[in-house]
Enzyme design. Structure first.
Site, PDB file in Angstrom:
ATOM      1  N   GLN A 222       0.846  -1.204   0.000  1.00  0.00           N
ATOM      2  CA  GLN A 222       0.000   0.000   0.000  1.00  0.00           C
ATOM      3  C   GLN A 222       0.878   1.251   0.000  1.00  0.00           C
ATOM      4  O   GLN A 222       1.944   1.246   0.603  1.00  0.00           O
ATOM      5  CB  GLN A 222      -0.911  -0.001   1.237  1.00  0.00           C
ATOM      6  CG  GLN A 222      -1.872  -1.177   1.296  1.00  0.00           C
ATOM      7  CD  GLN A 222      -3.051  -1.048   0.344  1.00  0.00           C
ATOM      8  OE1 GLN A 222      -3.277   0.004  -0.250  1.00  0.00           O
ATOM      9  NE2 GLN A 222      -3.802  -2.121   0.174  1.00  0.00           N
ATOM     10  N   GLU A 269      -2.615 -15.224  -4.306  1.00  0.00           N
ATOM     11  CA  GLU A 269      -1.887 -14.084  -4.874  1.00  0.00           C
ATOM     12  C   GLU A 269      -1.155 -14.554  -6.137  1.00  0.00           C
ATOM     13  O   GLU A 269      -0.503 -15.603  -6.116  1.00  0.00           O
ATOM     14  CB  GLU A 269      -0.890 -13.543  -3.819  1.00  0.00           C
ATOM     15  CG  GLU A 269       0.184 -12.618  -4.320  1.00  0.00           C
ATOM     16  CD  GLU A 269      -0.336 -11.326  -4.964  1.00  0.00           C
ATOM     17  OE1 GLU A 269      -1.259 -10.688  -4.423  1.00  0.00           O
ATOM     18  OE2 GLU A 269       0.198 -10.973  -6.035  1.00  0.00           O
ATOM     19  N   ASP A 317      -9.437  -7.942  -2.065  1.00  0.00           N
ATOM     20  CA  ASP A 317      -8.793  -6.641  -2.255  1.00  0.00           C
ATOM     21  C   ASP A 317      -8.144  -6.643  -3.643  1.00  0.00           C
ATOM     22  O   ASP A 317      -6.920  -6.670  -3.764  1.00  0.00           O
ATOM     23  CB  ASP A 317      -7.740  -6.442  -1.142  1.00  0.00           C
ATOM     24  CG  ASP A 317      -7.060  -5.088  -1.215  1.00  0.00           C
ATOM     25  OD1 ASP A 317      -7.459  -4.249  -2.046  1.00  0.00           O
ATOM     26  OD2 ASP A 317      -6.109  -4.869  -0.429  1.00  0.00           O
ATOM     27  N   CYS A 344      -9.871  -0.023  -4.535  1.00  0.00           N
ATOM     28  CA  CYS A 344      -9.286   1.291  -4.849  1.00  0.00           C
ATOM     29  C   CYS A 344      -9.973   1.914  -6.053  1.00  0.00           C
ATOM     30  O   CYS A 344      -9.477   2.903  -6.594  1.00  0.00           O
ATOM     31  CB  CYS A 344      -7.775   1.162  -5.071  1.00  0.00           C
ATOM     32  SG  CYS A 344      -7.368   0.000  -6.377  1.00  0.00           S
TER      33      CYS A 344
HETATM   34  C1  LIG Z   1      -4.698  -4.010  -4.384  1.00  0.00           C
HETATM   35  S1  LIG Z   1      -3.434  -5.200  -4.145  1.00  0.00           S
HETATM   36  C2  LIG Z   1      -3.859  -5.798  -2.553  1.00  0.00           C
HETATM   37  C3  LIG Z   1      -2.782  -6.574  -1.844  1.00  0.00           C
HETATM   38  C4  LIG Z   1      -2.979  -6.750  -0.350  1.00  0.00           C
HETATM   39  N1  LIG Z   1      -4.328  -7.131   0.014  1.00  0.00           N
HETATM   40  C5  LIG Z   1      -2.560  -5.485   0.380  1.00  0.00           C
HETATM   41  O1  LIG Z   1      -3.443  -4.734   0.818  1.00  0.00           O
HETATM   42  O2  LIG Z   1      -1.358  -5.243   0.509  1.00  0.00           O
HETATM   43  C6  LIG Z   1      -3.904  -6.449  -5.245  1.00  0.00           C
HETATM   44  C7  LIG Z   1      -3.004  -7.667  -5.279  1.00  0.00           C
HETATM   45  O3  LIG Z   1      -3.580  -8.606  -6.186  1.00  0.00           O
HETATM   46  C8  LIG Z   1      -2.557  -9.213  -6.961  1.00  0.00           C
HETATM   47  N2  LIG Z   1      -3.255  -9.654  -8.178  1.00  0.00           N
HETATM   48  C9  LIG Z   1      -3.571  -8.933  -9.273  1.00  0.00           C
HETATM   49  N3  LIG Z   1      -4.312  -9.662 -10.117  1.00  0.00           N
HETATM   50  C10 LIG Z   1      -4.468 -10.891  -9.534  1.00  0.00           C
HETATM   51  C11 LIG Z   1      -5.149 -12.074  -9.894  1.00  0.00           C
HETATM   52  N4  LIG Z   1      -5.843 -12.145 -11.027  1.00  0.00           N
HETATM   53  N5  LIG Z   1      -5.120 -13.118  -9.061  1.00  0.00           N
HETATM   54  C12 LIG Z   1      -4.429 -13.055  -7.882  1.00  0.00           C
HETATM   55  N6  LIG Z   1      -3.773 -11.941  -7.478  1.00  0.00           N
HETATM   56  C13 LIG Z   1      -3.792 -10.880  -8.293  1.00  0.00           C
HETATM   57  C14 LIG Z   1      -1.507  -8.138  -7.130  1.00  0.00           C
HETATM   58  O4  LIG Z   1      -0.246  -8.710  -7.391  1.00  0.00           O
HETATM   59  C15 LIG Z   1      -1.574  -7.426  -5.768  1.00  0.00           C
HETATM   60  O5  LIG Z   1      -0.677  -8.007  -4.865  1.00  0.00           O
END
Ligand SMILES: C[S@@+](CC[C@H](N)C(=O)[O-])C[C@H]1O[C@@H](n2cnc3c(N)ncnc32)[C@H](O)[C@@H]1O
Length: 387
Positions: A222, A269, A317, A344
């Site tokens: 974040q 993830e 998330d 977001c």
């Molecule tokens: C908004 S971040 C949230 C991460 C965590 N919850 C945090 O608050 O630190 C979204 C996360 O989803 C992962 N991501 C993106 N697309 C994805 C997918 N299709 N499947 C699994 N993870 C994914 C990204 O690498 C990132 O770490």
């Protein structure tokens, strides 16, 4: 084409809404109440997109943007508004999306918690590089040209110092063909990726609330940690049980506190580096009741192991694009009593909430957190339960 308009309100995407000569006009960098002469840049469907040529009568909410790059740099689009009005505009953006896209009639009051710092808050960034022009900074508004930025007023001081050091590096020291650098700070310094010259992709560590997390520039973290303890407290208040899912879990920001509240936790993830950090963060916290699966959520959720899971709580998330349709469908099929959606992007959140509400979920409470001052972006947390 030039038009004279009055800005009615701020829309999702951060545009000011105006109507003139039978047209709907979206104006960049406007304030509600501004009287403006605008230049139409393009048309998309029935909407004209315009930029400001002249401020005829400024809105009482308009201030002089303090950053010299504002308007050209694509990074910030709310510096023309007082901080109070930025927060009010974000609440309105969320309300608009929930009413128009999610079609939720009875909305709770929407309060956006201000950031403890509205400048120098940003601890993660991506700096674009143009080797031919020898420029380093952010893309210019609506373009792929790099705005050469010497001082970025939203960066935390450690990142601003790193920007200055990167800018002082010799051009032949940059990796050939480099297009951008990812950079993040922590309690023990700054991590930069890809590594070059004296700049390393070091492992960082940061305490948030009672938990400690390791990460580096190659994993999501974040960008504004000041509000994270209250955001996490809101998201996880009163939740406990047998089994929780943490979808799109990154380096385990929510996985660790969830593991203290549930007997079993599964994090999912797709980034292998973030997955490795999430596993290590759990190990360092001596939490053995969680496992982190390195997969796309849409792929994992189709697996028979996922489909047969008995789930008490889902935290999701996702990135700005929101959750894939198959993910929302399977979440509904889990029939978990409670869900917490951390988002977001209010528009994709609203799209997904509409599906969840058709699947029987109702909003229990909603809170928003201003993780991104000086921009139209906002973090929204929605808690839902089965109706
Ligand atoms: C908004 S971040 C949230 C991460 C965590 N919850 C945090 O608050 O630190 C979204 C996360 O989803 C992962 N991501 C993106 N697309 C994805 C997918 N299709 N499947 C699994 N993870 C994914 C990204 O690498 C990132 O770490």
């Amino acid at each position: 084409m030039s038009l004279e308009v009055e800005i009615e309100r701020i829309l999702p995407g951060g545009y000011g809404l105006a109507h003139a000569e039978g047209n709907t006009i979206f104006v960049s960098l406007a304030a509600p109440g501004d009287r403006l002469r605008v230049r139409v840049e393009r048309q998309q469907g029935n909407v004209l997109f315009a930029s400001i040529e002249e401020v005829l009568t400024p809105s009482p909410d308009r201030i002089e943007p303090p950053c010299p790059y504002f308007g050209r740099c694509g990074g910030c689009d709310f510096q023309q508004l007082t901080y109070e009005k930025q927060l009010a505009a974000k609440a309105e953006i969320i309300r608009d999306c929930l009413q128009r896209i999610a079609r939720i009639e009875k909305l709770p009051e929407i309060f956006v918690t201000p950031s403890p710092r509205d400048w120098r808050y940003r601890m993660r960034a991506m700096w674009q590089i143009d080797e031919d022009q020898r420029t380093i900074g952010y893309y210019e508004r609506g373009s792929r040209r790099v705005c050469d930025v010497v001082d970025c007023a939203v960066l935390v001081p450690e990142l601003q110092q790193t920007l200055e050091r990167v800018r002082a590096a010799k051009w032949h020291e940059f990796p050939p063909g480099l297009k951008h650098l990812d950079v993040v700070s922590g309690d023990n310094g700054v991590s930069l990726g890809p590594a070059f010259a004296e700049f390393e992709t070091v492992e960082l560590s940061l305490a948030i609330g009672d938990e400690r997390y390791s990460y580096n520039a190659e994993a999501f973290f974040q960008i504004n940690t000041g509000l994270l303890p209250s955001l996490m407290e809101f998201a996880l208040r009163d939740v406990s049980g047998e089994m929780a899912l943490d979808l799109y879990c990154g380096v385990g920001l929510f996985t660790l506190p969830l593991s203290r509240r549930f007997k079993q936790v599964i994090g999912v993830e797709s980034n292998p580096i973030a997955t490795r950090f999430a596993r290590r963060n759990l190990q360092q916290a001596q939490l053995e009741n969680a496992r982190v699966i390195n997969a796309g959520v849409a792929d994992w959720i189709k697996s028979s192991a996922a489909r047969s899971a008995k789930v008490d709580f889902v935290l999701l998330d996702p990135p700005r694009a929101g959750a894939e349709s198959a993910v929302i469908k399977q979440i509904i099929d889990f029939r978990a009593p409670r869900i917490c959606y951390v988002s977001c992007d209010p528009a994709t959140l609203a799209r997904d909430l509409r599906k969840l509400s058709a699947g029987g979920y109702v909003i229990e409470s909603l809170s928003a957190f201003d993780l991104f001052p000086q921009t139209h972006h906002v973090e929204t947390v929605v808690r839902l339960h089965l109706g």
